[in-house]
Design an enzyme around this catalytic site. Structure first.
Site: not given
Ligand code: CO
Length: 284
Positions: A190, A84, A95
């Protein structure tokens, strides 16, 4: 959204995507986690951006928020590894995460289910959609693969120097509470998948951030503020990690998040910018 800001998001997204792919490619059996993290963070700086948070390398039942601190841990054959990555330019954050298996394909279904759930959510995002609808699509797709959605974890809205700016993107169908999205909103979606119950327990804390406090003038607080603003950091990035204890009251903690029954977890994540007719994926 201002075109100048949009350019910064697009550039942060381009770099985050490249670093995610290069880092995932570099992961091999017996590699030290710390070498993977440093490789990834150095690449971000070489490409002219900054890390928005420490590289997260979460293995097997660890779902998120794990960053290595010492050189002891290594990747093993059969590990399910989540990478990540956070990148920012002038506080504008991208992100993104991916999952790889080391030497096997036995968890491929978890990865596929998370990918398809994310794709399906991205397809329906547009101005005025409610986040409940995203959660419903995500959980339904994951169930269609006979996997469990880790509903204790969510995606999140993003703001300048703020990774979680208040709106959650659920990974669960039919949540009682939702938010309407607007054009210009930046959100990270996510999905997390597992075969277990999909509940989360918390472990130790390895990632910290400063709480907003305009009046706080402790020298270490000011020192960290000048380096990281309110973005998350690791002891690895501090010149003097022992000083963390001195400012503990002014810290936000990001404890390691672990599947409660020890089942492996997969995760796929993109950052998108909502617009009138859909969205722009900045990390693809
Ligand atoms: Co995130």
């Amino acid at each position: 959204m201002d075109t100048d800001i949009m350019q910064k998001y697009l550039e942060a997204g381009r770099i985050a995507s490249k670093v995610r792919n290069e880092t995932a490619k570099a992961v091999e059996d017996n590699m030290r986690l710390i070498d993977i993290a440093e490789y990834s963070e150095n690449l971000i700086y070489e490409m002219g951006a900054k890390a928005a948070f420490p590289c997260n390398i979460s293995v097997n039942e660890i779902a998120s928020h794990y960053t290595p601190e010492y050189g002891i841990q290594r990747i093993a054959a059969d590990d399910l590894v989540k990478i990540d990555i956070g990148v920012h330019i002038d506080g504008y954050i991208a992100d993104t995460a991916t999952t790889i298996e080391v030497g096997t394909n036995r968890n491929n279904i978890l990865i596929r289910a998370a990918e398809k759930a994310l794709d399906a959510a991205i397809k329906i995002v547009r101005e005025d959609i409610n986040t409940k609808q995203l959660g419903t699509v995500i959980e339904n797709v994951i169930k269609s693969y006979n996997c469990t959605s880790v509903t204790d974890l969510t995606g999140h809205s993003i703001d300048r120097y703020t990774i979680h700016s208040g709106i959650n993107i659920p990974n669960q169908a039919n949540t009682s509470f939702g938010n309407t999205l607007h054009a210009g909103d930046v959100i990270a979606i996510e999905p997390f998948t597992t075969r277990g119950p999909g509940r989360i327990k918390q472990g130790e804390t390895r990632i910290f951030g400063l709480l907003h406090n305009k009046k706080q003038n402790h020298p270490e607080y000011q020192n960290l503020l000048s380096q990281f603003n309110t973005l998350p950091f690791t002891r690895r990035w501090m010149q003097n990690p022992d000083k963390l204890e001195k400012i503990r009251r002014f810290l936000r903690r990001y404890p390691v998040l672990i599947e409660s029954d020890g089942y492996p977890v997969a995760q796929i994540e993109h950052t998108i910018i909502v617009n009138k007719h859909g969205c722009k994926v900045i990390t693809d």
